[in-house]
Write an enzyme that holds these catalytic residues in place. Structure first.
Site, PDB file in Angstrom:
ATOM      1  N   GLU A 234       5.629  -9.073  -6.132  1.00 40.43           N
ATOM      2  CA  GLU A 234       5.780  -7.817  -6.199  1.00 40.43           C
ATOM      3  C   GLU A 234       6.189  -7.336  -7.639  1.00 40.43           C
ATOM      4  O   GLU A 234       5.696  -6.302  -8.156  1.00 40.43           O
ATOM      5  CB  GLU A 234       6.927  -7.612  -5.203  1.00 40.43           C
ATOM      6  CG  GLU A 234       7.430  -5.930  -5.271  1.00 40.43           C
ATOM      7  CD  GLU A 234       6.374  -5.197  -4.825  1.00 40.43           C
ATOM      8  OE1 GLU A 234       6.567  -3.785  -5.205  1.00 40.43           O
ATOM      9  OE2 GLU A 234       5.546  -5.436  -4.117  1.00 40.43           O
TER      10      GLU A 234
ATOM     11  N   HIS B  14       2.942  -7.147  -9.813  1.00 42.94           N
ATOM     12  CA  HIS B  14       2.435  -6.186  -9.432  1.00 42.94           C
ATOM     13  C   HIS B  14       2.712  -4.925 -10.228  1.00 42.94           C
ATOM     14  O   HIS B  14       2.235  -4.133 -10.779  1.00 42.94           O
ATOM     15  CB  HIS B  14       2.205  -5.892  -7.796  1.00 42.94           C
ATOM     16  CG  HIS B  14       1.461  -4.599  -7.362  1.00 42.94           C
ATOM     17  ND1 HIS B  14       2.095  -3.666  -6.306  1.00 42.94           N
ATOM     18  CD2 HIS B  14       0.287  -4.237  -7.726  1.00 42.94           C
ATOM     19  CE1 HIS B  14       1.198  -2.764  -6.308  1.00 42.94           C
ATOM     20  NE2 HIS B  14       0.141  -2.828  -6.981  1.00 42.94           N
TER      21      HIS B  14
ATOM     22  N   HIS C 131       0.001   5.323  -0.657  1.00 45.59           N
ATOM     23  CA  HIS C 131      -0.158   4.554  -1.949  1.00 45.59           C
ATOM     24  C   HIS C 131      -1.391   3.942  -2.111  1.00 45.59           C
ATOM     25  O   HIS C 131      -2.026   3.885  -3.368  1.00 45.59           O
ATOM     26  CB  HIS C 131       0.971   3.555  -1.937  1.00 45.59           C
ATOM     27  CG  HIS C 131       1.358   2.825  -3.111  1.00 45.59           C
ATOM     28  ND1 HIS C 131       1.283   3.589  -4.454  1.00 45.59           N
ATOM     29  CD2 HIS C 131       1.320   1.535  -3.593  1.00 45.59           C
ATOM     30  CE1 HIS C 131       1.546   2.796  -5.498  1.00 45.59           C
ATOM     31  NE2 HIS C 131       1.741   1.663  -4.794  1.00 45.59           N
TER      32      HIS C 131
ATOM     33  N   HIS D 173     -11.304   1.509  13.325  1.00 47.85           N
ATOM     34  CA  HIS D 173     -12.004   1.094  11.848  1.00 47.85           C
ATOM     35  C   HIS D 173     -13.216   0.562  12.385  1.00 47.85           C
ATOM     36  O   HIS D 173     -14.126   0.630  11.458  1.00 47.85           O
ATOM     37  CB  HIS D 173     -10.758   0.052  11.464  1.00 47.85           C
ATOM     38  CG  HIS D 173     -11.281  -0.240  10.117  1.00 47.85           C
ATOM     39  ND1 HIS D 173     -11.705   0.445   9.107  1.00 47.85           N
ATOM     40  CD2 HIS D 173     -11.361  -1.516   9.507  1.00 47.85           C
ATOM     41  CE1 HIS D 173     -11.894  -0.103   8.058  1.00 47.85           C
ATOM     42  NE2 HIS D 173     -11.894  -1.375   8.189  1.00 47.85           N
TER      43      HIS D 173
ATOM     44  N   HIS E 231     -12.257  -7.678   0.559  1.00 49.87           N
ATOM     45  CA  HIS E 231     -12.510  -6.621   1.650  1.00 49.87           C
ATOM     46  C   HIS E 231     -11.968  -5.218   0.837  1.00 49.87           C
ATOM     47  O   HIS E 231     -12.824  -4.341   0.783  1.00 49.87           O
ATOM     48  CB  HIS E 231     -12.209  -6.626   2.780  1.00 49.87           C
ATOM     49  CG  HIS E 231     -12.764  -5.886   4.039  1.00 49.87           C
ATOM     50  ND1 HIS E 231     -13.982  -5.765   4.029  1.00 49.87           N
ATOM     51  CD2 HIS E 231     -12.148  -5.111   4.804  1.00 49.87           C
ATOM     52  CE1 HIS E 231     -14.380  -4.772   4.868  1.00 49.87           C
ATOM     53  NE2 HIS E 231     -13.321  -4.321   5.400  1.00 49.87           N
TER      54      HIS E 231
END
Length: 325
Positions: free
Chosen positions: A72, A75, A134, A244, A303
Site C-alpha cells: 500500500e 503504491h 478511484h 461483465h 487484465h
C-alpha cells in the site's frame, strides 16, 4: 522536446500506478495501512518493535501485516511521484507558448481529486463506489495525458477526409462501450465478484432465475465496519459478474467491427486497427484465463493493464478521426 519526454515518462508512470494499484487491491492489501497518508501513524511501514507496539495501541482492531502495508505504501509513494510529474507538465505547458493550457490544468485537478479518492478508499474502508471511482480516475488520467501528448505532437494520417467523417461516430460509440465495460470491470473487482462464476461461457447453474439486478448495482450498500472482501450476497455478485461477461462479448464485437472498418478504409490507421485486434484477443484471453485458473495474481493484474492499453488505443483512434473530420 523536453515537454514531450516528460509526457512520455508520465504516461509510463501512470500505467505503473494503475498496475501497482491493481496488484495492491488483488493482494487484499487495500487496507494494509488503515490510515492516510501515513501508515499506522508513520510515514513508512512500522518495523521496529516500539513502532509496532505504538501502531497496535492506535489501531487495536487491526492485525499488522508488514508485507501488505508495504504494498500500500509503495503504491502511495509512486502515486506521489506521479503527482510531481503532472505538476511539472503544467509548469512546462505554461512556459511553452504553443502548448495547451486548459488541458494540463484539468489533469492537475483530476490528480488532486484522485488523491482525495485514495484517502476516501482507506477511510471509508474500501466502499465499492469509492474504489470504483478511484479506478476510473486512474484510467481517465492516463487518457487525458495521452490526449495532451497527441495535441503537442500533431500529425496528418488520412488521405480520405470523407471516410474519416464516416468512421468517427463508430469510433466514439466504441469508446463509450469500452468505458462502460471498464466500469463494469471496476464494479466487479470492488465488490469481489471476479470468482462469482467459475464456468464458461456465462455462469454455472440456473443463473437466470437467480439474478439480483437492483442489489447488484445499488451504489449504497448500507453501513458496515469494512467492505473488505465484499458485503453483497452471492446472487448480487453473480449478477455483477454475468453483466461483465456479457459486456465483454458486446465490447469485443464492437471493437472488432471498428478495427475491420479502419483496416479496409484507411491506410493511416491500419497499424492502430491491428493493435486493436491484438489487444482485444489478448484481453479476452486474459479474462477467460482468470476464470479457468481462478484469478491468478499475474493474469488479473495484466487484465487491468490490457484494459488501460485498449482505452489508450481507442482514445488515439478517436483523436485522429475527429481531428481530421
Amino acid at each position: 522536446m523536453q515537454l514531450t519526454w516528460v509526457l512520455r515518462l508520465t504516461l509510463a508512470f501512470t500505467l505503473l500506478v494503475i498496475l501497482m494499484g491493481a496488484y495492491t487491491r488483488l493482494s487484499d492489501a487495500g487496507l494494509g495501512c488503515p490510515d492516510w497518508p501515513g501508515c499506522y501513524g508513520h510515514i513508512k511501514v512500522p518495523t521496529q518493535d516500539h513502532e509496532i507496539a505504538h501502531a497496535q495501541s492506535i489501531f487495536p482492531d487491526h492485525d499488522i501485516h508488514p508485507e501488505k502495508a508495504w504494498l500500500e505504501m509503495i503504491h502511495r509513494y509512486i502515486a506521489g511521484g506521479l503527482g510531481l510529474l503532472v505538476l511539472c507538465i503544467l509548469l512546462l505547458c505554461l512556459k511553452t507558448p504553443e502548448a495547451p493550457k486548459k488541458l494540463p490544468l484539468i489533469i492537475v485537478l483530476l490528480i488532486l481529486f484522485q488523491a482525495a479518492l485514495g484517502m476516501w478508499t482507506v477511510t471509508m474502508k474500501l466502499m465499492p463506489i469509492v474504489v470504483m471511482a478511484h479506478l476510473i480516475g486512474g484510467f481517465s488520467l492516463i487518457s487525458l495525458l495521452l490526449l495532451l501528448y497527441l495535441r503537442i505532437r500533431p500529425r496528418r494520417i488520412f488521405n480520405s477526409e470523407t471516410y474519416a467523417r464516416n468512421l468517427a461516430p463508430l469510433a466514439l460509440v466504441s469508446l463509450f462501450v469500452l468505458v462502460g465495460q471498464i466500469m463494469l470491470g471496476a464494479w466487479t473487482s470492488s465488490n469481489y465478484a471476479a470468482l462469482a462464476c467459475t464456468s464458461l461461457p456465462i455462469c454455472e447453474g440456473n443463473w437466470v432465475d437467480n439474478l439480483a439486478i437492483v442489489e447488484a448495482f445499488s451504489p449504497f450498500q448500507g453501513q458496515h465496519h469494512s467492505f473488505e472482501f465484499g458485503v453483497l450476497d452471492y446472487p448480487a455478485r453473480m449478477t455483477i459478474h454475468i453483466a461483465h461477461r456479457i459486456g465483454a462479448i458486446v465490447t469485443a464485437s464492437v471493437l472488432l467491427v471498428l478495427a475491420y472498418r479502419l483496416f479496409v478504409g484507411t491506410v493511416g490507421l491500419r497499424a492502430l486497427s491491428l493493435l486493436l485486434v491484438g489487444l482485444v484477443i489478448l484481453q479476452v484471453s486474459l479474462g477467460i484465463s482468470n476464470v479457468v485458473m481462478h484469478l491468478p495474481l499475474g493474469i488479473a493484474v495484466s487484465h487491468n493493464g490490457g484494459a488501460a492499453l485498449l482505452l489508450l488505443t481507442l482514445v488515439a483512434i478517436n483523436y485522429f478521426l475527429w481531428r481530421k473530420a
